[in-house]
Design an enzyme around this catalytic site. Structure first.
Site, mmCIF file in Angstrom:
data_model
loop_
_atom_site.group_PDB
_atom_site.id
_atom_site.type_symbol
_atom_site.label_atom_id
_atom_site.label_comp_id
_atom_site.label_asym_id
_atom_site.label_seq_id
_atom_site.Cartn_x
_atom_site.Cartn_y
_atom_site.Cartn_z
ATOM 1 N N ASP A 18 30.026 64.656 53.083
ATOM 2 C CA ASP A 18 30.545 65.650 52.153
ATOM 3 C C ASP A 18 29.548 66.791 51.940
ATOM 4 O O ASP A 18 28.347 66.566 51.795
ATOM 5 C CB ASP A 18 30.811 64.961 50.803
ATOM 6 C CG ASP A 18 31.483 65.872 49.811
ATOM 7 O OD1 ASP A 18 32.659 66.191 50.020
ATOM 8 O OD2 ASP A 18 30.817 66.294 48.830
ATOM 9 N N GLU A 21 31.165 67.803 56.928
ATOM 10 C CA GLU A 21 32.010 68.800 56.258
ATOM 11 C C GLU A 21 31.142 70.045 56.094
ATOM 12 O O GLU A 21 30.288 70.114 55.221
ATOM 13 C CB GLU A 21 32.483 68.310 54.887
ATOM 14 C CG GLU A 21 33.514 69.270 54.295
ATOM 15 C CD GLU A 21 33.475 69.434 52.783
ATOM 16 O OE1 GLU A 21 34.391 70.063 52.252
ATOM 17 O OE2 GLU A 21 32.520 68.982 52.137
HETATM 18 C C1 GLC Z 1 33.891 68.542 49.274
HETATM 19 C C2 GLC Z 1 35.099 67.676 49.050
HETATM 20 C C3 GLC Z 1 35.733 68.092 47.757
HETATM 21 C C4 GLC Z 1 34.748 67.880 46.643
HETATM 22 C C5 GLC Z 1 33.432 68.601 46.913
HETATM 23 C C6 GLC Z 1 32.341 68.118 46.016
HETATM 24 O O1 GLC Z 1 34.226 69.872 49.459
HETATM 25 O O2 GLC Z 1 35.965 67.736 50.136
HETATM 26 O O3 GLC Z 1 36.929 67.408 47.501
HETATM 27 O O4 GLC Z 1 35.289 68.335 45.445
HETATM 28 O O5 GLC Z 1 32.979 68.389 48.223
HETATM 29 O O6 GLC Z 1 31.946 66.820 46.362
#
Ligand code: GLC
Ligand code: CA
Length: 588
Positions: A234, A288
């Site tokens: 994440d 991500e």
């Molecule tokens: C990422 C996740 C999202 C979350 C954020 C903070 O973007 O996909 O859902 O709110 O991180 O952890």
């Protein structure tokens, strides 16, 4: 045209032992992730096993056959750990335990092994940028003095100004508002501030601290030891901060942003890769990473770092042939030098559902922009979402599907205000509608809510209200309909799984008009998407494999994709040996 395609009932596929399909996932296939189809389960909204209105592990276990039939290779679970749920589980209080709302660790282990027996790998979500404010580390930090070792794992700073009333710097939260919250000292007087790039219940960790590194590597091992095949990381580009905490420059150059994409991150991920590679079979790291600079993005995918990362550039583009083509080209060009496969993503739990997005005049997407009140043509959106699905599934690399995408669900924009709980909505004072609308519980069966999401006799309604219009979109309804989105996804994935031209490998553009995308995979597999307002002729000398819309004769209508196999018999190949001949006709 989908009627012409036979959909065989999918049978369980073994990971161990070769299932004998091209590209099949076998235990020894260390390259499975290069072409995998990965299905994202947002667990709260997938299926409710115990009737409390919230999805859970029992619900997922009961629906594994559905995922086998759909034809996915792996499931990525959004965070299932103990969490106060200030941000849908991205505020983790204990990485080594399952939130009791979902089940138990023992049940998670059973789920992982049951899925493996059915040929489906499991990917878990790791949230390294921050923890929950209820995490024991943060609680210990709050209870300790400024300057204490407990506080050193986070970003505690005194405020500016005489009374320390001003924030340590002007950084903003990704969920609107400031990125700092002031704490009270144990005696109740206002004390230091702490940094949170997301909500105030998600304090950022200090990645310069050795405990933070050691703990995350231990968490990776904890889940790898339980059989998970990979982790989704994440906010992977945010972990490291410039410890001087300077203001964000107006136009930071490469590597100059004080809290995003810092060069020090690469060494952290090399450490993670060493952990993953210490296992005998492939364990993958998926980042991500939202970065506009595709060259910088690709650096994370060097052979000793992450295996893949989400390609948000393609997802954020409008429904426009030249723009999507440019994105495909730059994506493939950036991945090639590092040898990593691209990924293709149409949606996830943070993004407006594609059926809604593509049904709007501006069909592009940007995180944290207002998206309500825009006129939406859902029928058009659904046509385009079907075409986009076939386009993505034919592109080189791996494919992500967010639960409900295969049902063609639209964004729910009229949820009752009291149900909304996304911090993007709450922190913006309702200015940003938030992400609850793409997280509504799936409709499985029946003609009214809860549409089989919860078992008969459930004590609670689904945690977010399902719209009545979804009656026609339940799994049950779509299973009976050969023209449904679900049928398209199943057929598409079955072909993708068995046709060696698809998945990882090269792509060759075919000549076409500017509002048509046409490319060839392998030897003679052609994917053609018509973005123009009028139908186009399909090339002669090819046979139709699958189409996202009904053809009229040999013409592909507007906003549709066709998969074709060119007839490559010697008589059809031009004397010059130009094997593109069949693809030229009708595409100019
Ligand atoms: C990422 C996740 C999202 C979350 C954020 C903070 O973007 O996909 O859902 O709110 O991180 O952890
Ligand atoms: Ca439940």
């Amino acid at each position: 045209m989908t009627d012409g395609i036979l959909v065989g009932a999918a049978s369980p596929r073994s990971i161990a032992g070769s299932a004998g399909r091209p590209g099949s996932a076998s235990e020894t296939d260390d390259q499975w992730w290069r072409r995998a189809v990965i299905y994202q389960v947002y667990i709260r909204s997938f299926a409710d096993g115990n009737g409390d209105g919230i999805g859970d592990l029992a619900g997922v276990r009961a629906r594994l056959p559905y995922l086998v039939d759909l034809g996915v290779d792996a499931i990525w679970f959004t965070p299932w750990y103990v969490s106060p749920l200030a941000d849908g589980g991205y505020d983790v209080a204990d990485y080594r335990a399952i939130d009791p709302t979902f089940g138990s660790l023992d049940e998670a282990e059973r789920l992982i092994s049951e899925a493996r027996d059915l040929g489906i790998r499991t990917i878990v979500d790791i949230v390294p940028n921050h923890v929950s404010d209820q995490h024991p580390w943060f609680q210990a930090a709050l209870a300790s003095e400024p300057g204490s070792p407990e506080r050193a794992r986070f970003w505690f700073r005194p405020g500016r100004g005489e009374a320390g009333n001003e924030m340590p710097n002007g950084w903003l939260s990704n969920f609107s508002g400031p990125a700092w919250t002031r704490t009270n000292d144990p005696d109740g007087t206002p004390g230091e501030w702490y940094l949170h790039l997301f909500s105030s219940q998600q304090p950022d960790l200090n990645w310069g601290h050795p405990d933070v590194r050691a703990e995350h590597e231990a968490v990776l091992r904890f889940w790898f030891d339980r059989g998970v095949a990979g982790v989704r990381i994440d906010s992977a580009a945010l972990l490291v901060k410039d410890s001087a905490l300077p203001e964000v420059p107006l136009q930071p150059g490469p590597g100059e942003h004080p809290n995003t994409d810092r060069d020090e991150l690469h060494e952290i991920y090399r450490g993670w890769r060493a952990v993953a590679d210490s296992y005998p079979d492939a364990r993958i790291l998926v980042g991500e990473i939202w970065l506009p600079d595709i060259e910088r993005f690709a650096k994370y995918l060097r052979p000793d770092e992450l295996h893949t990362a989400f390609n948000f550039d393609f997802m954020a583009r409008p429904w426009d042939a030249p723009s999507l083509k440019a994105s495909i080209d730059s994506t493939l060009a950036a991945h090639a030098p590092v040898g990593a496969p691209a990924t293709w993503v149409l949606s996830n739990h943070d993004v407006t559902r594609p059926v809604t997005r593509y049904g709007q005049e501006d069909s592009s997407f940007a995180f944290a922009t207002k998206r309500v009140g825009t006129p939406t043509d859902l029928e058009l959106g659904r046509r385009r979402a079907r075409a986009a699905a076939l386009l993505c599934a034919a592109l080189p690399g791996s494919l992500y599907i967010y639960q409900g995408e295969e049902l063609g669900l639209d964004e729910v924009q009229d949820l009752p205000a009291h149900q909304l709980r996304d911090p993007m909505y709450l922190r913006s004072g309702g200015e940003d509608p938030g992400r609850d609308g793409c997280r509504v519980p799936l409709p499985w069966a029946g003609t009214s809510a809860p549409f089989g999401f919860s078992p008969a006799g459930a004590t609670h309604e689904p945690w977010l209200r399902q719209p009545g219009r979804w009656a026609g979109l339940t799994v049950e309804a779509q299973q009976r309909d050969p023209g449904s989105m679900l049928d398209l996804y199943r057929t598409m994935l079955r072909i993708r799984r068995t046709d060696p031209a698809l998945g990882d490998g090269p792509l060759r553009w075919l000549p076409s008009a500017p509002d048509v995308l046409a490319f060839e995979r392998g030897d003679g597999f052609v994917c053609l998407t018509n973005f123009s307002p009028s139908p186009i002729e399909l090339p002669a000398g090819g046979s139709l494999v699958l189409a996202s819309a009904e053809l009229s004769g040999a013409r592909l209508p507007s906003d549709a994709t066709a998969w074709l196999r060119l007839d490559r018999s010697p008589t059809r190949t031009s004397p010059s040996g130009d094997r593109r001949r069949g693809g030229d006709d009708g595409m100019e």
